[in-house]
Design an enzyme around this catalytic site. Structure first.
Site, PDB file in Angstrom:
ATOM      1  CD  GLU A   8      13.178  -4.746  -2.970  1.00  0.00           C
ATOM      2  OE1 GLU A   8      13.582  -4.408  -1.833  1.00  0.00           O
ATOM      3  OE2 GLU A   8      13.901  -4.742  -3.984  1.00  0.00           O
ATOM      4  CG  LEU A   9      10.645  -9.236   2.380  1.00  0.00           C
ATOM      5  CD1 LEU A   9      11.059 -10.568   2.981  1.00  0.00           C
ATOM      6  CD2 LEU A   9       9.214  -9.290   1.864  1.00  0.00           C
TER       7      LEU A   9
ATOM      8  CG  PHE B 281      -0.200   0.347   2.520  1.00  0.00           C
ATOM      9  CD1 PHE B 281      -0.054   1.668   2.925  1.00  0.00           C
ATOM     10  CD2 PHE B 281       0.331  -0.649   3.322  1.00  0.00           C
ATOM     11  CE1 PHE B 281       0.609   1.981   4.100  1.00  0.00           C
ATOM     12  CE2 PHE B 281       1.001  -0.341   4.492  1.00  0.00           C
ATOM     13  CZ  PHE B 281       1.140   0.978   4.889  1.00  0.00           C
TER      14      PHE B 281
ATOM     15  CB  SER C 120       5.150  -7.828   6.658  1.00  0.00           C
ATOM     16  OG  SER C 120       4.546  -9.092   6.457  1.00  0.00           O
TER      17      SER C 120
ATOM     18  CB  THR D 114      13.953   3.805   2.772  1.00  0.00           C
ATOM     19  OG1 THR D 114      12.986   4.705   2.201  1.00  0.00           O
ATOM     20  CG2 THR D 114      14.348   2.752   1.747  1.00  0.00           C
TER      21      THR D 114
END
Length: 541
Positions: free
Chosen positions: A295-296, A193, A274, A330
């Protein structure tokens, strides 16, 4: 079977977090899309009631959900999701479309991606407004996210004429070795999201020039972003008489996500989300010998040396810690300060937060710098995390409160001090604007603290010491995929590969050689002579 059930349950739990504020029923109430202030939504082809599946035509047979504005709690519009049968139909059509798409030369595929970039430019403002409205980030960030998709399209156009294999010398006379790169086929993309357009853009643009078709499942809580983006891409495909199923979409829940993870027809699944759910996705994909691009989570840190500019640190940390209401992968979660600058940096950051707080509000309004959290589940997680931090001995130096004086899901950006670096609450990422300020005696200790968490996405050191810079960048420095100097942890450019190590998943998207993840490599030996010598000097005579 047990793995599939467990993954479905975890994806369902993840979906509950991302769309707890959805109401799955048909409603006769008014929608924000019908108000004149939000006329830009209809400019994107959206309606009060939208079909959430596309494979060359729009349809859907799943449940009805409502998209909610995080800033007001009001319903934007309704979407009919897809179900597993709709997903299967999309995969079938995408695989058919691949037979057409793979035959088109890569530079010609690049031309289609160029046209997608142009179409996105034409919708830059309305699509950016939709991102802000449905996700909750401020308008400059919403527009910037769409610009990121435009930028990766530009990058991919050039790449379509440049990605190459190698010609390798052979030890055998009249032989040569070549590397050939070919598309994987039909890939799957599951995005989150917090970047409902850009993450798809990274995967979409590179996958297309590599010769793949794709099936995209966006986050259940940002379906309008998925639909509007797909409409823009579909118009370009249709204008060029290409199958729309090249870029298929299934707005759906955990059942669709589980089907994608377990589907052997998808040789690659790109998943953003997640760490907990990503681990289950990885196991499911690996169990069928597929590839995953993960990409967690990212429990990111800024390290501040005694030689650093305090003013530069404060200005950088403000956006890195509080920007996007702490909902970037990030986002800076830990600020590790040398004891000699600890007090001055902390005082400067508290002052900056005080100046930021009055600029909280509707992310679509000019001058707003701090928007809401995405939903009530995020607010609950924020409150629970602060309670845990205080119970462990942490002191709230700023913020810590849920904003109950307004609608929506607003919280105060929060600074917590007094905790040890290995406190359980510090070691676990909370996707909210909570910053832990930690003290260290030197940069060796700071580096050890940075590397002590499970995740390894982004990290930054502020210093004027040349020796510290190269140690930070070297083998005994940061163990993250993104390692910065004198800039914050957030705000990566598209030219470099984006991704992290350890529990962040190891995936790389966007620039550099990330394109290789979307292709398969073959080593080819060609004999252009009349003899058949064996390698390593072997004789078989």
């Amino acid at each position: 079977m047990a793995l599939t059930i467990r993954l479905a349950r975890n994806l369902q739990s993840f979906d509950r977090f991302t769309h707890l504020h959805y109401i799955r029923r048909m409603s006769s109430k008014s929608f924000l899309i019908d108000q004149s202030r939000y006329a830009f939504l209809k400019d994107l082809g959206l309606e009060s009631h939208n079909k959430g599946v596309y494979n060359g035509k729009w349809f859907a047979n799943g449940e009805v959900i409502e998209s909610i504005s995080p800033a007001t709690g009001e319903v934007i519009a309704e979407v009919v999701q897809g179900n597993t049968e709709d997903y299967n139909t999309c995969v079938v059509e995408a695989r058919k479309a691949w037979n057409t798409w793979a035959d088109i030369p890569a530079p010609k595929r690049g031309e289609i991606v160029r046209q997608i970039g142009v179409a996105l430019r034409e919708k830059l403002e309305p699509l950016g407004k939709l991102v802000s409205m449905e996700m909750g980030k401020i308008l400059p960030e919403g527009v910037g996210e769409v610009q990121e998709y435009v930028d990766i399209c530009d990058y991919a156009v050039g790449l379509s004429r440049m990605f190459e294999g190698k010609v390798i010398p052979s030890e055998r006379p009249n032989h040569t070795l070549l590397e050939m790169w070919n598309p994987l086929g039909t890939i799957g993309i599951i995005s989150a999201f917090n970047f409902p357009v850009a993450v798809y853009g990274w995967n979409n643009a590179l996958s297309m020039i590599c010769g793949n078709t794709m099936v995209w499942k966006g986050a259940p809580s940002t379906p309008l972003c998925s639909i509007a983006t797909t409409k823009i891409v579909a118009q370009v495909l249709e204008k060029n008489n290409l199958p729309g199923a090249i870029c298929s979409l299934v707005c759906g829940g955990a059942d669709v996500g589980s089907a994608m993870a377990n589907d052997p027809r998808l040789p690659l699944l790109s998943f953003t989300g997640s760490t907990r759910v990503g681990k289950q996705v990885a196991v499911a994909v690996q169990s069928r010998f597929g590839r995953n691009l993960l990409e967690l989570g990212g429990n990111n840190a800024i390290l501040v040396d005694e030689s650093a500019s305090v003013d530069l640190v404060v200005r950088a940390a403000l956006f890195a810690c509080a920007g996007t209401a702490g909902q970037r992968c990030t986002t800076t979660r830990r600020l590790i300060l040398h004891e000699k600058v600890y007090d001055s940096v902390l005082a400067g950051l508290i002052k900056a937060y005080e100046q930021l707080l009055p600029k909280m509000g509707d992310p679509l309004e000019a001058g707003v710098l701090l928007g809401p959290l995405h939903n009530k589940a995020a607010v609950d997680s924020f409150s629970a995390t602060i309670k845990e931090a205080v119970a462990l001995g942490g002191q709230v130096a700023f913020g810590g409160q849920v904003m109950t004086d307004r609608p929506g899901f607003f919280v105060q950006p929060t600074i917590i001090t007094g905790l040890k670096p290995n406190a359980s609450v510090v070691m676990n990422e909370c996707f909210a604007p909570i910053l832990y300020v930690l003290k260290c005696k030197d940069m060796d200790e700071a580096i050890a603290i940075n590397n002590s968490v499970d995740q390894g996405l982004s990290s930054s050191m502020f210093t004027q010491n040349l020796g510290q810079i190269f140690k930070w960048l070297g083998p005994k420095g940061s163990d993250c995929g993104i390692v910065n100097i004198n800039i914050p942890t957030s705000g990566a450019e598209i030219g470099g590969a984006f991704g992290g190590e350890k529990h962040t998943g190891g995936g790389r998207e966007s620039g550099s050689d990330s394109w290789k993840q979307y292709m398969r490599r073959s080593t080819c030996t060609i004999n252009y002579g009349q003899d058949l010598p064996l390698a390593q000097g072997i004789k078989f005579e």
